[in-house]
Design a protein around this motif. Structure first.
Motif, PDB file in Angstrom:
ATOM      1  N   HIS A  95       0.819  -1.144  -0.032  1.00 25.05           N
ATOM      2  CA  HIS A  95       0.054   0.136   0.255  1.00 25.05           C
ATOM      3  C   HIS A  95       1.032   1.159  -0.160  1.00 25.05           C
ATOM      4  N   GLN A  96       1.924   1.072   0.575  1.00 23.83           N
ATOM      5  CA  GLN A  96       2.879   2.666   0.835  1.00 23.83           C
ATOM      6  C   GLN A  96       3.618   2.689  -0.660  1.00 23.83           C
ATOM      7  N   VAL A  97       3.783   1.567  -1.227  1.00 31.38           N
ATOM      8  CA  VAL A  97       4.516   1.756  -2.854  1.00 31.38           C
ATOM      9  C   VAL A  97       3.527   2.329  -3.633  1.00 31.38           C
ATOM     10  N   ALA A  98       2.067   1.788  -3.565  1.00 31.09           N
ATOM     11  CA  ALA A  98       1.136   2.345  -4.357  1.00 31.09           C
ATOM     12  C   ALA A  98       0.818   3.974  -4.146  1.00 31.09           C
ATOM     13  N   HIS A  99       0.793   4.236  -2.760  1.00 25.71           N
ATOM     14  CA  HIS A  99       0.588   5.761  -2.454  1.00 25.71           C
ATOM     15  C   HIS A  99       1.708   6.413  -3.091  1.00 25.71           C
ATOM     16  N   TYR A 100       2.947   6.112  -3.036  1.00 27.33           N
ATOM     17  CA  TYR A 100       4.044   6.679  -3.358  1.00 27.33           C
ATOM     18  C   TYR A 100       3.762   6.995  -4.854  1.00 27.33           C
ATOM     19  N   LYS A 101       3.616   5.916  -5.595  1.00 26.55           N
ATOM     20  CA  LYS A 101       3.493   6.253  -7.127  1.00 26.55           C
ATOM     21  C   LYS A 101       2.465   6.775  -7.555  1.00 26.55           C
ATOM     22  N   MET A 102       1.329   6.843  -6.902  1.00 28.57           N
ATOM     23  CA  MET A 102      -0.088   7.268  -7.294  1.00 28.57           C
ATOM     24  C   MET A 102      -0.239   8.742  -6.859  1.00 28.57           C
ATOM     25  N   TYR A 103       0.562   9.110  -5.728  1.00 29.71           N
ATOM     26  CA  TYR A 103       0.349  10.582  -5.213  1.00 29.71           C
ATOM     27  C   TYR A 103       1.762  11.312  -4.988  1.00 29.71           C
ATOM     28  N   THR A 104       2.516  10.621  -3.908  1.00 26.56           N
ATOM     29  CA  THR A 104       3.859  11.390  -3.741  1.00 26.56           C
ATOM     30  C   THR A 104       4.753  11.426  -4.764  1.00 26.56           C
ATOM     31  N   GLN A 105       5.056  10.656  -5.715  1.00 23.60           N
ATOM     32  CA  GLN A 105       5.784  10.850  -6.814  1.00 23.60           C
ATOM     33  C   GLN A 105       5.322  11.813  -7.830  1.00 23.60           C
ATOM     34  N   ILE A 106       4.126  12.088  -7.879  1.00 24.02           N
ATOM     35  CA  ILE A 106       3.637  12.846  -8.958  1.00 24.02           C
ATOM     36  C   ILE A 106       3.007  14.224  -8.425  1.00 24.02           C
ATOM     37  N   LYS A 107       3.013  14.449  -7.104  1.00 22.30           N
ATOM     38  CA  LYS A 107       2.681  15.622  -6.413  1.00 22.30           C
ATOM     39  C   LYS A 107       2.818  16.840  -7.155  1.00 22.30           C
ATOM     40  N   LYS A 108       4.027  17.123  -7.226  1.00 24.18           N
ATOM     41  CA  LYS A 108       4.522  18.294  -7.924  1.00 24.18           C
ATOM     42  C   LYS A 108       4.085  18.664  -9.246  1.00 24.18           C
ATOM     43  N   GLN A 109       4.022  17.595 -10.161  1.00 23.99           N
ATOM     44  CA  GLN A 109       3.480  17.717 -11.518  1.00 23.99           C
ATOM     45  C   GLN A 109       1.883  18.021 -11.420  1.00 23.99           C
ATOM     46  N   THR A 110       1.212  17.156 -10.640  1.00 28.46           N
ATOM     47  CA  THR A 110      -0.016  17.403 -10.308  1.00 28.46           C
ATOM     48  C   THR A 110      -0.464  18.610 -10.024  1.00 28.46           C
ATOM     49  N   ARG A 111       0.217  19.383  -9.120  1.00 27.79           N
ATOM     50  CA  ARG A 111      -0.037  20.560  -8.458  1.00 27.79           C
ATOM     51  C   ARG A 111       0.167  21.534  -9.545  1.00 27.79           C
ATOM     52  N   ALA A 112       1.104  21.478 -10.408  1.00 28.77           N
ATOM     53  CA  ALA A 112       1.472  22.408 -11.460  1.00 28.77           C
ATOM     54  C   ALA A 112       0.454  22.094 -12.724  1.00 28.77           C
ATOM     55  N   PHE A 113       0.002  21.046 -13.030  1.00 32.04           N
ATOM     56  CA  PHE A 113      -1.019  20.858 -14.020  1.00 32.04           C
ATOM     57  C   PHE A 113      -2.231  21.586 -13.529  1.00 32.04           C
ATOM     58  N   CYS A 114      -2.709  21.065 -12.333  1.00 29.01           N
ATOM     59  CA  CYS A 114      -4.063  21.803 -11.696  1.00 29.01           C
ATOM     60  C   CYS A 114      -4.035  23.504 -11.649  1.00 29.01           C
ATOM     61  N   THR A 115      -2.825  24.187 -11.326  1.00 27.57           N
ATOM     62  CA  THR A 115      -2.764  25.242 -11.207  1.00 27.57           C
ATOM     63  C   THR A 115      -2.911  25.773 -12.642  1.00 27.57           C
ATOM     64  N   GLY A 116      -2.195  25.375 -13.582  1.00 25.20           N
ATOM     65  CA  GLY A 116      -2.371  25.916 -15.193  1.00 25.20           C
ATOM     66  C   GLY A 116      -3.950  25.423 -15.560  1.00 25.20           C
ATOM     67  N   PHE A 117      -4.521  24.244 -15.234  1.00 30.93           N
ATOM     68  CA  PHE A 117      -5.786  23.990 -15.806  1.00 30.93           C
ATOM     69  C   PHE A 117      -6.859  25.160 -15.138  1.00 30.93           C
ATOM     70  N   LYS A 118      -6.778  25.323 -13.656  1.00 27.92           N
ATOM     71  CA  LYS A 118      -7.542  26.154 -13.261  1.00 27.92           C
ATOM     72  C   LYS A 118      -7.287  27.614 -13.790  1.00 27.92           C
ATOM     73  N   SER A 119      -6.244  27.905 -14.372  1.00 29.32           N
ATOM     74  CA  SER A 119      -6.088  29.268 -14.798  1.00 29.32           C
ATOM     75  C   SER A 119      -6.841  29.701 -16.295  1.00 29.32           C
ATOM     76  N   VAL A 120      -7.025  28.353 -16.799  1.00 35.36           N
ATOM     77  CA  VAL A 120      -7.913  28.439 -18.011  1.00 35.36           C
ATOM     78  C   VAL A 120      -9.565  27.871 -17.875  1.00 35.36           C
ATOM     79  N   VAL A 121      -9.512  26.934 -16.943  1.00 30.44           N
ATOM     80  CA  VAL A 121     -11.011  26.174 -16.798  1.00 30.44           C
ATOM     81  C   VAL A 121     -11.379  26.757 -15.280  1.00 30.44           C
ATOM     82  N   GLN A 122     -12.544  27.767 -15.378  1.00 25.63           N
ATOM     83  CA  GLN A 122     -13.070  27.956 -14.005  1.00 25.63           C
ATOM     84  C   GLN A 122     -13.448  26.869 -13.086  1.00 25.63           C
ATOM     85  N   ASP A 123     -13.443  27.056 -11.618  1.00 28.29           N
ATOM     86  CA  ASP A 123     -13.746  26.165 -10.719  1.00 28.29           C
ATOM     87  C   ASP A 123     -15.149  25.563 -10.706  1.00 28.29           C
TER      88      ASP A 123
END
Length: 125
Positions: A95-123
């Motif tokens: 479970h810790q490996v799955a959490h790492y791969k699905m959340y922790t490892q991609i956290k920075k990229q996901t935040r960056a994508f969400c920031t860019g996405f929300k700058s184009v598409v309103q909440d």
């Protein structure tokens, strides 16, 4: 985004949950892992059903990843690099490996994508 143009985009369910900040959604990182890395999921299922001594596999609570040609070790928990995976803790490891791969490892990229996405598409869309 101009409303005249339709864009058909599909997101993996685990990524869509993060994009929408749906923290109340019940899901397992392990169940969603095949959408990101089917081979890792298969390997984790092998560990789960392994009938021998899990310590024979030589695993610790850490992940080795290649970054720019160098191997970097990330601990899944404090002291993880010296904590062996045993039969009694292998489910926690999986479970810790799955959490790492699905959340922790991609956290920075996901935040960056969400920031860019929300700058184009309103909440409220």
């Amino acid at each position: 985004i101009n409303a005249e143009y339709g864009v058909d985009i599909s997101f993996a369910p685990f990524f869509l949950r993060q994009l929408l900040h749906n923290k109340n959604a019940l899901f397992s990182y392990l169940d969603e892992l095949p959408n990101l890395d089917s081979q890792l999921h298969k390997n984790l299922m092998f560990i789960k059903t392994y009938e021998g001594d899990a310590q024979d596999l030589g695993l610790t609570f850490s992940m080795d990843e290649e970054e720019f040609g160098k191997i970097v070790s990330e601990e899944l928990m404090p002291g993880g690099s010296v904590t062996p995976v045993t039969n009694s803790n292998k489910i926690s490891y999986i479970h810790q490996v799955a959490h790492y791969k699905m959340y922790t490892q991609i956290k920075k990229q996901t935040r960056a994508f969400c920031t860019g996405f929300k700058s184009v598409v309103q909440d409220d869309w």
